[in-house]
Design a protein around this motif. Structure first.
Motif, PDB file in Angstrom:
ATOM      1  N   ALA A 126       4.866  65.336 -33.237  1.00 53.50           N
ATOM      2  CA  ALA A 126       5.404  65.947 -32.023  1.00 53.50           C
ATOM      3  C   ALA A 126       5.683  67.424 -32.261  1.00 53.50           C
ATOM      4  CB  ALA A 126       6.680  65.231 -31.599  1.00 53.50           C
ATOM      5  N   GLN A 127       5.343  68.238 -31.288  1.00 58.38           N
ATOM      6  CA  GLN A 127       5.629  69.662 -31.379  1.00 58.38           C
ATOM      7  C   GLN A 127       6.015  70.206 -30.013  1.00 58.38           C
ATOM      8  OE1 GLN A 127       2.151  71.849 -32.568  1.00 58.38           O
ATOM      9  NE2 GLN A 127       0.804  70.760 -31.173  1.00 58.38           N
ATOM     10  N   ARG A 128       6.949  71.146 -30.025  1.00 58.31           N
ATOM     11  CA  ARG A 128       7.381  71.737 -28.763  1.00 58.31           C
ATOM     12  C   ARG A 128       6.285  72.628 -28.216  1.00 58.31           C
ATOM     13  NH1 ARG A 128      12.866  75.101 -28.599  1.00 58.31           N
ATOM     14  NH2 ARG A 128      11.547  76.570 -29.762  1.00 58.31           N
ATOM     15  N   LEU A 129       5.970  72.412 -26.943  1.00 61.74           N
ATOM     16  CA  LEU A 129       4.898  73.159 -26.302  1.00 61.74           C
ATOM     17  C   LEU A 129       5.436  74.394 -25.593  1.00 61.74           C
ATOM     18  CD1 LEU A 129       1.805  72.739 -25.924  1.00 61.74           C
ATOM     19  CD2 LEU A 129       2.331  71.739 -23.696  1.00 61.74           C
ATOM     20  N   SER A 181      -2.531  62.007 -21.905  1.00 63.56           N
ATOM     21  CA  SER A 181      -3.659  62.893 -21.622  1.00 63.56           C
ATOM     22  C   SER A 181      -4.838  62.046 -21.156  1.00 63.56           C
ATOM     23  CB  SER A 181      -4.038  63.693 -22.870  1.00 63.56           C
ATOM     24  OG  SER A 181      -4.442  62.824 -23.918  1.00 63.56           O
ATOM     25  N   PRO A 182      -5.820  62.633 -20.457  1.00 67.05           N
ATOM     26  CA  PRO A 182      -6.945  61.844 -19.939  1.00 67.05           C
ATOM     27  C   PRO A 182      -7.704  61.056 -21.004  1.00 67.05           C
ATOM     28  CG  PRO A 182      -6.913  64.004 -18.921  1.00 67.05           C
ATOM     29  CD  PRO A 182      -5.884  64.038 -20.011  1.00 67.05           C
ATOM     30  N   ASP A 183      -7.804  61.597 -22.216  1.00 63.40           N
ATOM     31  CA  ASP A 183      -8.520  60.880 -23.271  1.00 63.40           C
ATOM     32  C   ASP A 183      -7.633  59.911 -24.038  1.00 63.40           C
ATOM     33  OD1 ASP A 183      -6.939  62.586 -24.758  1.00 63.40           O
ATOM     34  OD2 ASP A 183      -8.605  63.704 -25.646  1.00 63.40           O
ATOM     35  N   GLY A 184      -6.348  59.853 -23.677  1.00 65.99           N
ATOM     36  CA  GLY A 184      -5.426  58.930 -24.322  1.00 65.99           C
ATOM     37  C   GLY A 184      -4.996  59.325 -25.715  1.00 65.99           C
ATOM     38  N   ALA A 185      -5.370  60.526 -26.156  1.00 69.36           N
ATOM     39  CA  ALA A 185      -5.068  60.938 -27.524  1.00 69.36           C
ATOM     40  C   ALA A 185      -3.706  61.596 -27.665  1.00 69.36           C
ATOM     41  CB  ALA A 185      -6.147  61.896 -28.031  1.00 69.36           C
ATOM     42  N   ARG A 186      -3.146  62.111 -26.549  1.00 71.44           N
ATOM     43  CA  ARG A 186      -1.890  62.842 -26.618  1.00 71.44           C
ATOM     44  C   ARG A 186      -0.933  62.388 -25.522  1.00 71.44           C
ATOM     45  NH1 ARG A 186      -3.974  68.798 -25.985  1.00 71.44           N
ATOM     46  NH2 ARG A 186      -5.425  67.687 -24.609  1.00 71.44           N
ATOM     47  N   ILE A 187       0.325  62.701 -25.734  1.00 67.76           N
ATOM     48  CA  ILE A 187       1.370  62.439 -24.747  1.00 67.76           C
ATOM     49  C   ILE A 187       2.147  63.730 -24.526  1.00 67.76           C
ATOM     50  CG2 ILE A 187       3.434  61.111 -24.172  1.00 67.76           C
ATOM     51  CD1 ILE A 187       2.513  58.995 -26.125  1.00 67.76           C
ATOM     52  N   ALA A 188       2.281  64.125 -23.275  1.00 68.94           N
ATOM     53  CA  ALA A 188       3.170  65.235 -22.930  1.00 68.94           C
ATOM     54  C   ALA A 188       4.478  64.628 -22.439  1.00 68.94           C
ATOM     55  CB  ALA A 188       2.551  66.111 -21.850  1.00 68.94           C
ATOM     56  N   TYR A 189       5.587  65.174 -22.898  1.00 74.55           N
ATOM     57  CA  TYR A 189       6.874  64.623 -22.484  1.00 74.55           C
ATOM     58  C   TYR A 189       7.934  65.712 -22.492  1.00 74.55           C
ATOM     59  CZ  TYR A 189       8.167  64.487 -27.471  1.00 74.55           C
ATOM     60  OH  TYR A 189       8.449  64.821 -28.778  1.00 74.55           O
ATOM     61  N   SER A 190       9.041  65.431 -21.826  1.00 78.19           N
ATOM     62  CA  SER A 190      10.115  66.412 -21.732  1.00 78.19           C
ATOM     63  C   SER A 190      11.423  65.830 -22.232  1.00 78.19           C
ATOM     64  CB  SER A 190      10.281  66.891 -20.282  1.00 78.19           C
ATOM     65  OG  SER A 190      10.541  65.801 -19.421  1.00 78.19           O
ATOM     66  N   LYS A 191      12.213  66.716 -22.790  1.00 75.99           N
ATOM     67  CA  LYS A 191      13.566  66.390 -23.227  1.00 75.99           C
ATOM     68  C   LYS A 191      14.412  67.620 -22.969  1.00 75.99           C
ATOM     69  CE  LYS A 191      16.368  64.880 -27.149  1.00 75.99           C
ATOM     70  NZ  LYS A 191      16.384  64.549 -28.601  1.00 75.99           N
ATOM     71  N   GLY A 192      15.358  67.498 -22.043  1.00 76.44           N
ATOM     72  CA  GLY A 192      16.102  68.677 -21.635  1.00 76.44           C
ATOM     73  C   GLY A 192      15.172  69.652 -20.937  1.00 76.44           C
ATOM     74  N   ASN A 193      15.240  70.917 -21.333  1.00 80.30           N
ATOM     75  CA  ASN A 193      14.376  71.942 -20.745  1.00 80.30           C
ATOM     76  C   ASN A 193      13.106  72.175 -21.553  1.00 80.30           C
ATOM     77  OD1 ASN A 193      16.563  72.175 -19.056  1.00 80.30           O
ATOM     78  ND2 ASN A 193      16.776  74.385 -19.250  1.00 80.30           N
ATOM     79  N   ASP A 194      12.890  71.390 -22.587  1.00 85.26           N
ATOM     80  CA  ASP A 194      11.731  71.567 -23.459  1.00 85.26           C
ATOM     81  C   ASP A 194      10.639  70.547 -23.139  1.00 85.26           C
ATOM     82  OD1 ASP A 194      12.886  73.674 -24.928  1.00 85.26           O
ATOM     83  OD2 ASP A 194      13.959  72.247 -26.203  1.00 85.26           O
ATOM     84  N   ILE A 195       9.393  70.991 -23.264  1.00 84.66           N
ATOM     85  CA  ILE A 195       8.231  70.121 -23.098  1.00 84.66           C
ATOM     86  C   ILE A 195       7.518  70.022 -24.441  1.00 84.66           C
ATOM     87  CG2 ILE A 195       6.001  69.837 -21.951  1.00 84.66           C
ATOM     88  CD1 ILE A 195       7.166  71.267 -19.544  1.00 84.66           C
ATOM     89  N   PHE A 196       7.183  68.809 -24.823  1.00 84.11           N
ATOM     90  CA  PHE A 196       6.568  68.541 -26.113  1.00 84.11           C
ATOM     91  C   PHE A 196       5.215  67.853 -25.916  1.00 84.11           C
ATOM     92  CE2 PHE A 196      11.109  68.613 -26.662  1.00 84.11           C
ATOM     93  CZ  PHE A 196      11.336  69.208 -27.893  1.00 84.11           C
ATOM     94  N   VAL A 197       4.418  67.890 -26.962  1.00 82.36           N
ATOM     95  CA  VAL A 197       3.172  67.127 -27.022  1.00 82.36           C
ATOM     96  C   VAL A 197       3.138  66.400 -28.359  1.00 82.36           C
ATOM     97  CG1 VAL A 197       0.661  67.247 -27.181  1.00 82.36           C
ATOM     98  CG2 VAL A 197       1.847  68.603 -25.474  1.00 82.36           C
ATOM     99  N   ALA A 198       2.737  65.131 -28.318  1.00 82.28           N
ATOM    100  CA  ALA A 198       2.637  64.332 -29.537  1.00 82.28           C
ATOM    101  C   ALA A 198       1.352  63.522 -29.497  1.00 82.28           C
ATOM    102  CB  ALA A 198       3.843  63.405 -29.666  1.00 82.28           C
ATOM    103  N   LYS A 199       0.969  62.985 -30.641  1.00 83.67           N
ATOM    104  CA  LYS A 199      -0.169  62.077 -30.674  1.00 83.67           C
ATOM    105  C   LYS A 199       0.194  60.782 -29.958  1.00 83.67           C
ATOM    106  CE  LYS A 199      -2.704  63.632 -34.758  1.00 83.67           C
ATOM    107  NZ  LYS A 199      -3.286  63.211 -36.068  1.00 83.67           N
ATOM    108  N   SER A 200      -0.806  60.001 -29.637  1.00 81.77           N
ATOM    109  CA  SER A 200      -0.585  58.795 -28.833  1.00 81.77           C
ATOM    110  C   SER A 200       0.317  57.777 -29.513  1.00 81.77           C
ATOM    111  CB  SER A 200      -1.928  58.144 -28.498  1.00 81.77           C
ATOM    112  OG  SER A 200      -2.629  57.800 -29.678  1.00 81.77           O
ATOM    113  N   ASP A 201       0.445  57.848 -30.835  1.00 76.34           N
ATOM    114  CA  ASP A 201       1.332  56.922 -31.539  1.00 76.34           C
ATOM    115  C   ASP A 201       2.737  57.489 -31.712  1.00 76.34           C
ATOM    116  OD1 ASP A 201       0.878  58.896 -33.396  1.00 76.34           O
ATOM    117  OD2 ASP A 201       0.097  57.562 -34.956  1.00 76.34           O
TER     118      ASP A 201
END
Length: 218
Positions: free
Chosen positions: A44-47, A20-40
């Motif tokens: 992680a939670q499915r978005l 994310s622009p502030d570096g606090a989160r990461i958006a990522y994909s696995k299969g057909n699902d998109i998740f967001v997690a903290k920078s560390d």
């Protein structure tokens, strides 16, 4: 840290991701699902879930919108989709613009005024720009403007940090006609190694029809 040793972020498994622009989160994909997690990599939670695998994640400069490329497993077509950062309001960025769609690899300019992306039409990729509107829907119904013109394929645009330049990739397909020599065990140029694909010989062997490997002409 640049130059440091790589390390895994939590237990995340992904095939595409973006900070994310502030570096606090990461958006990522696995299969057909998109998740967001903290920078560390924690919490992680499915978005949301899309109709195909997703990649090329891009956050808007204010972090409110997430755009990405979705690969349709049925048609192999690609299209750009967007959703709010909380996973709501999922929809295609350019519904009905081209049929079938074949867009990918977008990026916002640093000031958020334009979104540049790659679109492939009639076999050639070029870079287009979409002027952003205001509010949640952003694109505001405006038509994209073509920035590059072939014959070389041009895509994967990345704006410079100051927004004054646009870095792109250029490529041109090439094929070489060869034949296998059983005696030498090697492939050798055939018909001077012309750039040809999908060739077929006439019954008398005097003529050959083929598609040019560079521009697809027959």
């Amino acid at each position: 840290m640049l130059g440091g040793s790589p390390r895994q972020l939590g237990n995340l498994e992904a095939h595409s991701a973006a900070w994310s622009p502030d570096g606090a989160r990461i958006a990522y994909s696995k299969g057909n699902d998109i998740f967001v997690a903290k920078s560390d990599g924690s919490e992680a939670q499915r978005l949301l879930t899309t109709g195909g695998t997703s990649e090329d994640f891009r956050w808007s400069p204010d972090g409110a919108i997430l755009r990405f490329t979705v690969n349709d497993p049925q048609t192999n077509n690609r299209s750009i989709w967007q959703a709010s950062s909380d996973g709501g309001n999922l929809h295609p960025l350019l519904p009905g613009w081209k049929n079938p769609p074949n867009e990918c690899c977008g990026a916002w300019t640093p000031d958020g005024r334009f979104f540049v992306f790659q679109a492939t039409h009639e076999g050639t990729a070029n870079v287009w720009a979409l002027r952003e509107g205001g509010g949640l829907f952003r694109s505001g119904g405006r038509e994209p403007v073509q920035l590059t013109t072939g014959p070389m394929n041009i895509g994967n645009p990345v704006p410079s940090r100051d927004g004054r330049k646009l870095f792109v990739q250029g490529w041109q397909p090439r094929a070489e006609l060869v034949r296998y020599d059983a005696k030498s065990g090697h492939f050798e140029p055939y018909l001077s190694g012309i750039s040809a694909m999908g060739l077929d010989f006439s019954r008398d062997g005097e003529w050959v029809a083929y598609n040019d490997g560079a521009d697809g002409t027959m």
